[in-house]
Write an enzyme that holds these catalytic residues in place. Structure first.
Site, PDB file in Angstrom:
ATOM      1  N   ASN A  14       0.680  -1.103   0.140  1.00 45.32           N
ATOM      2  CA  ASN A  14      -0.066   0.033   0.234  1.00 45.32           C
ATOM      3  C   ASN A  14       1.128   1.506   0.138  1.00 45.32           C
ATOM      4  OD1 ASN A  14      -1.938   2.141   0.536  1.00 45.32           O
ATOM      5  ND2 ASN A  14      -2.401   1.459   2.693  1.00 45.32           N
ATOM      6  N   LYS A  16      -0.114   4.195  -0.270  1.00 44.62           N
ATOM      7  CA  LYS A  16      -0.667   5.695   0.396  1.00 44.62           C
ATOM      8  C   LYS A  16      -0.482   6.761  -0.575  1.00 44.62           C
ATOM      9  CE  LYS A  16      -0.241   3.266   4.704  1.00 44.62           C
ATOM     10  NZ  LYS A  16      -0.445   3.305   6.167  1.00 44.62           N
ATOM     11  N   HIS A 104      -9.698   1.087   4.715  1.00 43.52           N
ATOM     12  CA  HIS A 104      -8.384   1.475   5.561  1.00 43.52           C
ATOM     13  C   HIS A 104      -8.653   2.196   6.774  1.00 43.52           C
ATOM     14  CE1 HIS A 104      -4.244   2.475   6.675  1.00 43.52           C
ATOM     15  NE2 HIS A 104      -4.001   1.382   5.995  1.00 43.52           N
ATOM     16  N   GLU A 106      -7.063   4.715   7.410  1.00 49.53           N
ATOM     17  CA  GLU A 106      -6.768   6.062   7.213  1.00 49.53           C
ATOM     18  C   GLU A 106      -8.181   6.515   6.663  1.00 49.53           C
ATOM     19  OE1 GLU A 106      -3.297   5.539   5.535  1.00 49.53           O
ATOM     20  OE2 GLU A 106      -2.088   5.087   7.555  1.00 49.53           O
ATOM     21  N   GLU A 176      -5.228  -4.652  10.764  1.00 50.99           N
ATOM     22  CA  GLU A 176      -4.348  -3.591  10.959  1.00 50.99           C
ATOM     23  C   GLU A 176      -4.320  -2.706  12.178  1.00 50.99           C
ATOM     24  OE1 GLU A 176      -2.279  -2.506   6.805  1.00 50.99           O
ATOM     25  OE2 GLU A 176      -4.001  -1.439   7.211  1.00 50.99           O
ATOM     26  N   GLY A 182       2.564   2.574  10.866  1.00 50.54           N
ATOM     27  CA  GLY A 182       3.682   3.585  10.712  1.00 50.54           C
ATOM     28  C   GLY A 182       4.459   3.914  11.967  1.00 50.54           C
ATOM     29  N   SER A 222       3.774  -1.678  10.545  1.00 45.46           N
ATOM     30  CA  SER A 222       5.054  -1.838  10.795  1.00 45.46           C
ATOM     31  C   SER A 222       5.706  -3.480  10.200  1.00 45.46           C
ATOM     32  CB  SER A 222       5.580  -1.565  12.325  1.00 45.46           C
ATOM     33  OG  SER A 222       4.997  -0.228  12.415  1.00 45.46           O
TER      34      SER A 222
HETATM   35  P1  13P Z   1       2.937   0.483   7.762  1.00 49.24           P
HETATM   36  O1  13P Z   1       3.692  -0.814   6.995  1.00 49.24           O
HETATM   37  O2  13P Z   1       3.832   1.861   7.052  1.00 49.24           O
HETATM   38  O3  13P Z   1       3.189   0.613   9.281  1.00 49.24           O
HETATM   39  O4  13P Z   1       1.498   0.716   7.224  1.00 49.24           O
HETATM   40  C1  13P Z   1       0.782  -0.364   7.315  1.00 49.24           C
HETATM   41  C2  13P Z   1      -0.364  -0.016   6.533  1.00 49.24           C
HETATM   42  O5  13P Z   1      -1.251   0.779   6.868  1.00 49.24           O
HETATM   43  C3  13P Z   1      -0.728  -0.680   5.227  1.00 49.24           C
HETATM   44  O6  13P Z   1      -2.100  -0.517   4.669  1.00 49.24           O
END
Ligand code: 13P
Length: 271
Positions: A14, A16, A104, A106, A176, A182, A222
């Site tokens: 992903n 982003k 997601h 976010e 997640e 992150g 992560s």
């Molecule tokens: P990270 O791997 O940067 O923690 O992000 C995970 C994520 O949100 C994947 O959709």
């Protein structure tokens, strides 16, 4: 560690809101070089670039016949109309997108995507013939309050309300935990296993044991080359949804290799 399984693992990148289409081409080319030595019969790979990159990424995957599934990060639950800034499933399908992340955290936390809209979006993705990767996970506060299972039950049940009976083969879930995204602090493999097993049990009681048994459940938050193998060695963790580490060809391909190595025998021979 190794495991055998009838569920082919997926490693999904992903991206982003990172990489413009020129940067996307560079990353994909670097990834393609590294994937030449990867056994892609043991692991499926997807990338989920920003919308503006899809056309360029689609072109490279098609021209070079790369073993990479093209994914998107989000879409509207609606077909067309006056919805400024939104993109429909049909538009994605025209770009050969095969898979869409739905709900997601976010999107849920920053853009107000409710459980109901998550369900509607999953339904739209499926009726458009694409695969939905539904993301679920608890906040740090919910985890500290011991509410993880409750949150997962609610989110999984709500999302399944948008999945017609018989369409489950085109659905994946991704666990997640928001506190792990992150932050550099991934869930331990034991915590990831417990949560993914819980998600499977909810699917089982909402649908059936056989539906739950074949549905793939990913872990995200992560995930990195050094924990990828331990995470997917868990019985109920069928792959990874990777953010930051998917932006670097070396680390993403190292994770794909770690997952492939974990699945010792060809998919289908296990269990
Ligand atoms: P990270 O791997 O940067 O923690 O992000 C995970 C994520 O949100 C994947 O959709």
């Amino acid at each position: 560690m190794s495991r055998t399984n009838h569920r082919i693992p997926l490693v999904a990148g992903n991206w982003k809101m990172n990489l413009d289409h020129v940067e996307a081409i560079h990353l994909l080319q670097a990834l393609a070089l590294r994937l030449r030595t990867t056994d892609t019969t043991k692991v499926e790979v997807s990338v989920h670039p920003p919308f503006t990159d899809l056309r360029s990424v689609e072109g490279i995957i098609g021209a070079d016949e790369l073993p990479i599934t093209l994914g998107a990060q989000h879409c509207s639950h609606l077909e067309s109309g006056a919805f400024t800034g939104e993109v429909s499933v049909g538009m994605l399908r025209r770009l050969s997108v095969k898979m869409v992340l739905v709900g997601h955290s976010e999107r849920r936390e920053l853009y107000g995507m409710t459980d109901e809209v998550v369900a509607q979006t999953a339904g739209a993705v499926l009726s458009g013939g694409l695969i939905a990767v539904v993301c679920v996970g608890e906040t740090a506060e919910q985890r500290d309050a011991g509410e993880t299972n409750e949150v997962l039950t609610r989110q999984v049940t709500a999302a399944l309300a948008g999945v017609p009976k018989g369409a489950e083969a085109s659905v994946l879930f991704a666990y997640e935990p928001i506190w792990a995204i992150g932050t550099g602090v991934a869930a331990t493999e034991v915590d990831a296993q417990v949560a993914c097993a819980h998600i499977r049990s909810v699917i089982s009681s909402e649908r059936s044991a056989s539906v739950a048994d074949v549905m793939r459940i990913l872990y995200g938050g992560s995930a990195k080359p050094d924990n990828a193998g331990d995470l997917v060695a868990q019985e109920d963790v069928d792959g990874l949804l990777v953010g930051g580490a998917s932006l670097d060809a070396e680390s993403f391909s190292a994770m794909i290799d770690a997952v492939a190595a974990c699945y010792g025998s060809p998919a289908g021979n296990g269990k």
